[in-house]
Design a protein around this motif. Structure first.
Motif, PDB file in Angstrom:
ATOM      1  N   ASN A   1       0.655  -1.059  -0.648  1.00  0.00           N
ATOM      2  CA  ASN A   1       0.369   0.104   0.231  1.00  0.00           C
ATOM      3  C   ASN A   1       0.918   1.458   0.064  1.00  0.00           C
ATOM      4  OD1 ASN A   1      -2.596  -0.815   0.466  1.00  0.00           O
ATOM      5  ND2 ASN A   1      -2.346  -1.771   2.486  1.00  0.00           N
ATOM      6  N   PRO A   2       0.668   2.736  -0.502  1.00  0.00           N
ATOM      7  CA  PRO A   2       0.692   3.532  -0.114  1.00  0.00           C
ATOM      8  C   PRO A   2       1.687   4.252   0.965  1.00  0.00           C
ATOM      9  CG  PRO A   2      -0.463   3.842  -1.906  1.00  0.00           C
ATOM     10  CD  PRO A   2      -1.307   2.765  -0.977  1.00  0.00           C
ATOM     11  N   SER A   3       0.624   2.967   2.498  1.00  0.00           N
ATOM     12  CA  SER A   3       1.126   3.415   3.502  1.00  0.00           C
ATOM     13  C   SER A   3       2.539   2.754   3.562  1.00  0.00           C
ATOM     14  CB  SER A   3       0.164   3.840   4.514  1.00  0.00           C
ATOM     15  OG  SER A   3      -0.071   2.572   3.854  1.00  0.00           O
TER      16      SER A   3
ATOM     17  N   ILE B   1      -7.314  -1.766   6.370  1.00  0.00           N
ATOM     18  CA  ILE B   1      -6.630  -0.893   6.201  1.00  0.00           C
ATOM     19  C   ILE B   1      -7.628   0.105   5.313  1.00  0.00           C
ATOM     20  CG2 ILE B   1      -4.683   1.074   5.999  1.00  0.00           C
ATOM     21  CD1 ILE B   1      -3.117  -0.999   6.575  1.00  0.00           C
TER      22      ILE B   1
ATOM     23  N   ALA C   1      -8.463  11.564  -6.106  1.00  0.00           N
ATOM     24  CA  ALA C   1      -7.663  10.040  -6.113  1.00  0.00           C
ATOM     25  C   ALA C   1      -8.994   8.720  -6.169  1.00  0.00           C
ATOM     26  CB  ALA C   1      -6.748  10.156  -5.439  1.00  0.00           C
TER      27      ALA C   1
ATOM     28  N   ALA D   1     -10.091   7.345  -7.860  1.00  0.00           N
ATOM     29  CA  ALA D   1     -10.636   5.487  -8.694  1.00  0.00           C
ATOM     30  C   ALA D   1      -9.902   4.310  -8.051  1.00  0.00           C
ATOM     31  CB  ALA D   1     -10.173   5.550 -10.369  1.00  0.00           C
ATOM     32  N   SER D   2      -8.778   5.192  -6.538  1.00  0.00           N
ATOM     33  CA  SER D   2      -7.809   4.282  -6.087  1.00  0.00           C
ATOM     34  C   SER D   2      -8.826   3.057  -5.592  1.00  0.00           C
ATOM     35  CB  SER D   2      -7.318   4.901  -5.124  1.00  0.00           C
ATOM     36  OG  SER D   2      -8.143   5.600  -4.151  1.00  0.00           O
TER      37      SER D   2
ATOM     38  N   SER E   1      -6.704  11.829  -0.609  1.00  0.00           N
ATOM     39  CA  SER E   1      -5.618  12.226  -0.529  1.00  0.00           C
ATOM     40  C   SER E   1      -3.911  12.480  -1.589  1.00  0.00           C
ATOM     41  CB  SER E   1      -5.801  10.271  -0.834  1.00  0.00           C
ATOM     42  OG  SER E   1      -5.897  10.137  -2.285  1.00  0.00           O
TER      43      SER E   1
ATOM     44  N   TYR F   1      -5.415  12.747   3.975  1.00  0.00           N
ATOM     45  CA  TYR F   1      -5.630  12.123   4.383  1.00  0.00           C
ATOM     46  C   TYR F   1      -4.312  10.873   3.454  1.00  0.00           C
ATOM     47  CZ  TYR F   1      -8.374   9.136   0.969  1.00  0.00           C
ATOM     48  OH  TYR F   1      -8.668   8.963  -0.488  1.00  0.00           O
TER      49      TYR F   1
ATOM     50  N   LEU G   1      -0.091  11.488  -1.966  1.00  0.00           N
ATOM     51  CA  LEU G   1      -0.080  11.208  -3.329  1.00  0.00           C
ATOM     52  C   LEU G   1       0.759  12.526  -4.137  1.00  0.00           C
ATOM     53  CD1 LEU G   1      -2.820   9.256  -4.053  1.00  0.00           C
ATOM     54  CD2 LEU G   1      -1.227   8.374  -3.996  1.00  0.00           C
TER      55      LEU G   1
ATOM     56  N   LEU H   1      -6.458  10.372   9.625  1.00  0.00           N
ATOM     57  CA  LEU H   1      -4.996   8.834   9.882  1.00  0.00           C
ATOM     58  C   LEU H   1      -6.399   7.996  10.912  1.00  0.00           C
ATOM     59  CD1 LEU H   1      -2.544   8.094   9.061  1.00  0.00           C
ATOM     60  CD2 LEU H   1      -2.186   8.014  11.942  1.00  0.00           C
TER      61      LEU H   1
ATOM     62  N   LYS I   1       2.647   3.933  -8.084  1.00  0.00           N
ATOM     63  CA  LYS I   1       1.107   4.300  -7.068  1.00  0.00           C
ATOM     64  C   LYS I   1       0.128   4.344  -7.951  1.00  0.00           C
ATOM     65  CE  LYS I   1       3.198   7.103  -4.556  1.00  0.00           C
ATOM     66  NZ  LYS I   1       4.010   7.699  -3.259  1.00  0.00           N
TER      67      LYS I   1
ATOM     68  N   THR J   1      -2.970   3.804 -10.692  1.00  0.00           N
ATOM     69  CA  THR J   1      -4.564   3.093 -10.583  1.00  0.00           C
ATOM     70  C   THR J   1      -4.100   1.231 -11.268  1.00  0.00           C
ATOM     71  OG1 THR J   1      -5.347   5.692 -11.165  1.00  0.00           O
ATOM     72  CG2 THR J   1      -7.271   3.277 -11.191  1.00  0.00           C
TER      73      THR J   1
HETATM   74  N1  LIG Z   1      -4.172   8.670   6.108  1.00  0.00           N
HETATM   75  C1  LIG Z   1      -5.092   7.065   6.139  1.00  0.00           C
HETATM   76  O1  LIG Z   1      -5.200   6.678   6.850  1.00  0.00           O
HETATM   77  C2  LIG Z   1      -4.756   6.058   5.021  1.00  0.00           C
HETATM   78  C3  LIG Z   1      -5.608   5.029   5.078  1.00  0.00           C
HETATM   79  C4  LIG Z   1      -5.663   3.703   4.218  1.00  0.00           C
HETATM   80  C5  LIG Z   1      -5.363   4.697   2.852  1.00  0.00           C
HETATM   81  N2  LIG Z   1      -4.838   5.646   3.051  1.00  0.00           N
HETATM   82  C6  LIG Z   1      -4.508   6.781   1.662  1.00  0.00           C
HETATM   83  O2  LIG Z   1      -5.240   6.458   0.647  1.00  0.00           O
HETATM   84  C7  LIG Z   1      -4.975   6.812  -1.026  1.00  0.00           C
HETATM   85  C8  LIG Z   1      -5.059   5.591  -1.439  1.00  0.00           C
HETATM   86  O3  LIG Z   1      -4.581   4.565  -1.236  1.00  0.00           O
HETATM   87  P1  LIG Z   1      -5.014   2.773  -1.957  1.00  0.00           P
HETATM   88  O4  LIG Z   1      -4.414   1.976  -1.597  1.00  0.00           O
HETATM   89  O5  LIG Z   1      -6.238   3.291  -2.583  1.00  0.00           O
HETATM   90  O6  LIG Z   1      -3.855   3.327  -3.706  1.00  0.00           O
HETATM   91  P2  LIG Z   1      -3.670   3.057  -4.992  1.00  0.00           P
HETATM   92  O7  LIG Z   1      -5.370   1.878  -5.444  1.00  0.00           O
HETATM   93  O8  LIG Z   1      -2.488   2.262  -5.125  1.00  0.00           O
HETATM   94  O9  LIG Z   1      -4.435   3.995  -5.464  1.00  0.00           O
HETATM   95  C9  LIG Z   1      -3.081   4.907  -5.341  1.00  0.00           C
HETATM   96  C10 LIG Z   1      -4.194   6.058  -6.670  1.00  0.00           C
HETATM   97  O10 LIG Z   1      -3.961   7.176  -6.287  1.00  0.00           O
HETATM   98  C11 LIG Z   1      -3.627   7.852  -7.925  1.00  0.00           C
HETATM   99  N3  LIG Z   1      -2.630   8.750  -7.481  1.00  0.00           N
HETATM  100  C12 LIG Z   1      -1.330   8.936  -7.652  1.00  0.00           C
HETATM  101  N4  LIG Z   1       0.005   9.751  -8.080  1.00  0.00           N
HETATM  102  C13 LIG Z   1      -1.560  11.067  -7.702  1.00  0.00           C
HETATM  103  C14 LIG Z   1      -1.792  12.396  -7.755  1.00  0.00           C
HETATM  104  N5  LIG Z   1      -0.316  12.885  -7.400  1.00  0.00           N
HETATM  105  N6  LIG Z   1      -2.899  13.377  -7.883  1.00  0.00           N
HETATM  106  C15 LIG Z   1      -3.973  12.390  -7.832  1.00  0.00           C
HETATM  107  N7  LIG Z   1      -4.266  11.322  -8.222  1.00  0.00           N
HETATM  108  C16 LIG Z   1      -3.269  10.623  -8.051  1.00  0.00           C
HETATM  109  C17 LIG Z   1      -3.738   6.897  -8.782  1.00  0.00           C
HETATM  110  O11 LIG Z   1      -4.030   7.288 -10.053  1.00  0.00           O
HETATM  111  P3  LIG Z   1      -2.806   7.590 -11.302  1.00  0.00           P
HETATM  112  O12 LIG Z   1      -3.225   6.054 -12.252  1.00  0.00           O
HETATM  113  O13 LIG Z   1      -3.317   8.936 -12.094  1.00  0.00           O
HETATM  114  O14 LIG Z   1      -1.510   8.234 -10.694  1.00  0.00           O
HETATM  115  C18 LIG Z   1      -4.341   5.917  -7.830  1.00  0.00           C
HETATM  116  O15 LIG Z   1      -5.893   5.985  -8.919  1.00  0.00           O
HETATM  117  C19 LIG Z   1      -3.373   6.505  -0.697  1.00  0.00           C
HETATM  118  O16 LIG Z   1      -2.618   7.444  -0.207  1.00  0.00           O
HETATM  119  C20 LIG Z   1      -2.499   5.952   0.713  1.00  0.00           C
HETATM  120  O17 LIG Z   1      -1.074   6.215   1.256  1.00  0.00           O
HETATM  121  C21 LIG Z   1      -4.583   6.861   4.178  1.00  0.00           C
END
Ligand SMILES: NC(=O)c1ccc[n+]([C@@H]2O[C@H](COP(=O)([O-])OP(=O)(O)OC[C@H]3O[C@@H](n4cnc5c(N)ncnc54)[C@H](OP(=O)(O)O)[C@@H]3O)[C@@H](O)[C@H]2O)c1
Length: 375
Positions: free
Chosen positions: A45-47, A153, A177, A179-180, A245, A284, A287, A309, A362, A364
């Protein structure tokens, strides 16, 4: 009898060298309320990347291991070392969550022996993980380790957004973001729960992904007319909270501005301090690692920008709420909370430079899964 296995570690020394390696560790026998799980699937995961690579300069990558014991090093620029002083010299296990099969159990946990479980708690990029009972959830029959690998998560975060919005009295949500993996879960939850959701994405392909799961409010921030359409949708839905995000840049500011514009549309006379509509932006994710730019002149004075968080939310919500959310995740694991992965790799492969560059993107639909049972 104690077992041994490999565990991925990340450590930064005082000179600013970050080393990723696979270490052989001994796993002590489980305590009374513990189990040992053979890890079979753990998402990247990104985290996870934050702990794995911290503030390293990724262009400085260097292979320093052997085929049998892979290792990579990176340089951490001096200016960034201060931010990670607390971890200097510590060899940190990585991987927030995962799933696998219970291969040993303490005397209060024997019912879990042989069961497939999902788990949370760090150190999942490993052959085996010793872990307390409260941090594992038994997977229903027929649910694979791959299905259960990401059951904490993103699902709890998406559910946490809806809980947060409800508690704070917001009628509709803006999400970036969108479509993540997490964004798709949030959209499915909002459809079931009847919460209007405005999805902001940055490509036509992402619009399509969300449309295919039933989203109706989707905006591509790269298209002309985006900000005007955002005001229209906010006015239509009444959204006053956003979960962002992207973090860096000006998108969050644009959302607050659009909320203010939607609010002032309803006003019959000019107010020098703006509308009295309270607007909340939760950041949150980061990216986009650029500084966050807020144009404070654009959205009046009724607003707040805060971090969001999962761990802080769960602490505040209490065990009863967490248990309720966990039960929903288990019940909808292969529907609402299904994650998709583009590639499965072994622990050794995760330390190959070309593969590492790919999961760092990271992008989509490009999430990687580690299966330590592979080579
Ligand atoms: N704070 C918390 O507690 C918490 C908990 C869980 C997750 N998160 C965060 O949630 C986010 C999504 O996680 P995930 O696992 O669902 O990710 P994921 O499935 O890997 O998807 C990442 C998405 O982010 C987009 N993206 C990447 N860089 C970008 C940018 N600079 N501007 C706009 N879009 C961008 C990608 O699109 P492209 O294909 O266009 O790059 C993709 O759609 C992450 O940032 C993660 O750290 C935070």
């Amino acid at each position: 009898m104690a077992m041994t296995g490999r565990e991925m570690r990340s450590w930064i020394d005082e000179n600013g060298t970050l080393t990723l390696s696979l270490e052989t560790v001994t796993i002590a026998d489980p305590g009374d309320d513990e189990v040992i799980v053979r890890v079979e699937a753990a998402p990247i995961n990104p985290s996870d990347l934050g702990l794995l690579l911290g503030p390293a300069d990724l262009s400085s990558i260097s292979e320093v291991g052997t085929p049998g014991k892979p290792a990579l090093t990176f340089h951490v620029p001096t200016a960034r070392l201060a931010g990670v002083r607390g971890r200097l010299g510590d060899s940190l296990p990585v991987g927030n969550e995962g799933a696998g099969t219970v291969v040993a159990a303490g005397r209060n946990a024997t019912a879990l022996l042989g069961k497939r479980v999902g788990m949370i708690g760090g150190g999942m990029y490993a052959d085996y993980r010793r872990i307390g009972r409260p941090d594992v959830l038994e997977l229903p029959d027929g649910v694979s380790a791959v299905d259960g690998a990401s059951m904490f998560i993103n699902p709890l975060t998406a559910l946490g957004f809806v809980e947060t919005a409800r508690r704070e009295g917001h009628k509709a949500i803006v999400h970036t973001a969108a479509a993540s993996n997490l964004g798709q879960m949030l959209q499915k939850i909002c459809l079931t729960d009847g919460v209007p959701l405005i999805n902001i994405v940055r490509s036509p392909a992402q619009v399509e992904i969300l449309r295919n799961i039933g989203a109706t409010h989707i905006l591509n921030s790269e298209e002309e007319g985006f900000s005007g359409r955002l005001v229209d949708l906010i006015a239509e839905t009444g959204a006053t909270v956003a979960f962002d995000s992207v973090g860096g840049g000006a998108l969050g500011s644009m959302i607050l501005q659009a909320m203010e514009r939607a609010a002032t549309r309803r006003m019959t006379r000019f107010e020098r301090y703006g509308s009295d509509s309270f607007k909340q932006l939760y950041i949150y994710g980061v990216l986009n690692a650029a500084p966050t730019r807020l144009n404070c002149l654009a959205f009046g004075w009724q607003w707040r920008v805060s971090g969001w968080l999962l761990w802080t939310f769960l602490r505040g919500a209490g065990r009863d709420v967490e248990d309720r959310l966990r039960q929903r995740v288990v019940a909808e694991l292969t529907t609402t909370f299904a994650s998709t992965y583009s590639r499965t790799i072994g622990l050794g492969e995760a330390l190959q430079p070309d593969i590492l560059q790919a999961y760092l993107l990271k992008a989509t639909g490009q999430k990687f899964l580690i299966d330590p049972t592979r080579d």
